[in-house]
Design an enzyme around this catalytic site. Structure first.
Site, PDB file in Angstrom:
ATOM      1  N   ASP A 143      -6.481   6.920  -9.575  1.00 56.15           N
ATOM      2  CA  ASP A 143      -6.433   5.694  -8.777  1.00 56.15           C
ATOM      3  C   ASP A 143      -5.971   6.073  -7.373  1.00 56.15           C
ATOM      4  O   ASP A 143      -4.921   6.686  -7.214  1.00 56.15           O
ATOM      5  CB  ASP A 143      -5.456   4.691  -9.400  1.00 56.15           C
ATOM      6  CG  ASP A 143      -5.259   3.450  -8.537  1.00 56.15           C
ATOM      7  OD1 ASP A 143      -6.254   2.722  -8.311  1.00 56.15           O
ATOM      8  OD2 ASP A 143      -4.115   3.212  -8.091  1.00 56.15           O
ATOM      9  N   GLU A 182      -2.601   4.042   1.890  1.00 54.59           N
ATOM     10  CA  GLU A 182      -2.215   2.830   2.619  1.00 54.59           C
ATOM     11  C   GLU A 182      -1.902   3.145   4.092  1.00 54.59           C
ATOM     12  O   GLU A 182      -0.759   3.372   4.432  1.00 54.59           O
ATOM     13  CB  GLU A 182      -1.008   2.183   1.936  1.00 54.59           C
ATOM     14  CG  GLU A 182      -1.255   1.774   0.509  1.00 54.59           C
ATOM     15  CD  GLU A 182      -0.080   1.061  -0.139  1.00 54.59           C
ATOM     16  OE1 GLU A 182       0.779   0.494   0.570  1.00 54.59           O
ATOM     17  OE2 GLU A 182      -0.012   1.069  -1.379  1.00 54.59           O
ATOM     18  N   ASP A 192      -4.580   5.250  -3.698  1.00 55.25           N
ATOM     19  CA  ASP A 192      -3.754   4.228  -3.048  1.00 55.25           C
ATOM     20  C   ASP A 192      -3.329   4.715  -1.659  1.00 55.25           C
ATOM     21  O   ASP A 192      -2.140   4.776  -1.344  1.00 55.25           O
ATOM     22  CB  ASP A 192      -2.540   3.908  -3.930  1.00 55.25           C
ATOM     23  CG  ASP A 192      -1.767   2.689  -3.452  1.00 55.25           C
ATOM     24  OD1 ASP A 192      -2.270   1.974  -2.562  1.00 55.25           O
ATOM     25  OD2 ASP A 192      -0.653   2.462  -3.947  1.00 55.25           O
ATOM     26  N   TYR A 233      -0.378  -9.219  -2.833  1.00 55.01           N
ATOM     27  CA  TYR A 233       1.055  -9.492  -2.729  1.00 55.01           C
ATOM     28  C   TYR A 233       1.560  -8.898  -1.421  1.00 55.01           C
ATOM     29  O   TYR A 233       0.791  -8.275  -0.680  1.00 55.01           O
ATOM     30  CB  TYR A 233       1.828  -8.921  -3.921  1.00 55.01           C
ATOM     31  CG  TYR A 233       1.324  -7.606  -4.463  1.00 55.01           C
ATOM     32  CD1 TYR A 233       1.527  -6.415  -3.769  1.00 55.01           C
ATOM     33  CD2 TYR A 233       0.647  -7.541  -5.676  1.00 55.01           C
ATOM     34  CE1 TYR A 233       1.077  -5.206  -4.261  1.00 55.01           C
ATOM     35  CE2 TYR A 233       0.185  -6.333  -6.182  1.00 55.01           C
ATOM     36  CZ  TYR A 233       0.402  -5.171  -5.475  1.00 55.01           C
ATOM     37  OH  TYR A 233      -0.059  -3.976  -5.967  1.00 55.01           O
TER      38      TYR A 233
END
Length: 336
Positions: A129, A133, A131, A197
């Protein structure tokens, strides 16, 4: 006996047909390397272990707390775990850098992808996965380049080639659907986890589903619509949920969100427009804490079903209480 056998055969056939026409709606839980609690796996179909990172020479992968990852992987053998439970390594996270340097160089990128394969094999993982950012952004205090978006696509291509077609390759994305060329990366990615979120801090909601005066800019619904507009089909989208909240200074994130309503000196409110709860300070009526509760989680899960999304994801497992009320609510609402 003959009639009983026929009836039993018919029942089994109907049950099999129902199972095929009503597959399990997946639930992905991010499980942190720095926590000690072990997931029971009963209400989870996939664990994203957080995190792996780019190494200091930008050509390999570092796994945080590898012994914990091995124990997490062993959960798949537990009789209490969900059948077919998968474990992926999530690479990156907020403030995790090195991506831009690694992805910009074809040799470094290839070595990194090859190292992803090594880690998948070493830990018997079900996939990776990503991620990062975020590509082209230094908001998290990491290096960036205007070429990051293109290089991100090349990185995902190289990882897919390295781990093969039988392993999962997923990505976590910002709620605004920025920074990634989704059409270009689509051939290499199985699913996208929308981080719906951290969309606002007091006096705004953390995880609003729809707009209201207490919403800063983005909602979970607008996040889904942005990803759909970017070309991702709904069946490849997971909606992210938060097992935590944000408060004004002096009100840290709360792990057991079911206790928030028992706080002294605060009043519970429900935002009928945003479909989330919040707490106000009794001293002056100010917005003190925004979070999810069982009611808002049920509504978001119903939204997932109504929109035909692939499933739910949440950050993070350790935010639940000892009884597992949050994760059970998510799973059972999606899979009644």
């Amino acid at each position: 006996m003959k009639h009983l056998a026929i009836a039993l055969w018919a029942f089994l056939c109907l049950g099999s047909a129902w199972a095929q026409s009503n597959p399990v709606i997946p639930v992905v839980a991010y499980v942190c390397s720095w926590t000690s609690d072990m997931p029971d796996g009963a209400f989870i179909t996939q664990i994203n272990y957080s995190f792996g990172n780019v190494n200091s020479t930008f050509d390999g992968l570092i796994v945080q707390n590898p012994d914990r990852l091995r124990k997490i992987c062993d959960i798949r053998n537990s009789p209490h775990a969900h059948p077919g439970l998968k474990v992926l390594l999530s690479i990156g996270g907020w403030t995790a850098g090195g991506f831009s340097e690694m992805a910009s160089d074809s040799l470094r990128r290839l070595r990194f992808a090859t190292d992803c394969r090594r880690v998948v094999d070493e830990f018997n993982l079900d996939g990776i996965d990503m991620d990062w950012e975020y590509p082209t952004s230094s908001e998290a205090g990491i290096s960036s380049s205007p070429e990051d978006t293109r290089n991100y696509t090349l990185l995902m291509r190289d990882i897919r080639a390295a781990i093969g077609p039988d392993k999962l390759l997923t990505q976590a994305t910002i709620c605004t659907a920025l920074y990634i060329d989704f059409a270009a990366v689509d051939p290499y990615v199985d699913f996208t986890n929308i981080m719906a979120y951290d969309m606002g801090r007091p006096p705004f909601h953390n995880t609003p589903l729809y707009n209201s005066p207490l919403v800063k800019n983005v909602t979970a619904d607008s996040a889904v619509r942005a990803h759909l507009a970017a070309g991702i089909p709904p069946e490849k989208l997971f909606l992210g949920l938060a097992f935590y909240g944000h408060g004004v200074p002096g009100h840290p994130k709360v792990e057991d969100l079911t206790t928030v309503c028992n706080w002294k000196g605060y009043t519970y409110h429900w935002d009928e427009q945003a479909m989330v709860p919040y707490m106000t300070d009794d001293r002056d009526g100010s917005f003190a804490f925004g979070y999810e509760d069982l009611r808002s989680l049920v509504i978001k899960c119903q939204y997932i079903l109504e929109k035909g999304l692939h499933g739910a994801m949440y950050w993070s497992y350790d935010g639940d209480n000892a009884n597992g009320d949050l994760r059970r609510t998510v799973y059972e609402t999606l899979n009644p």
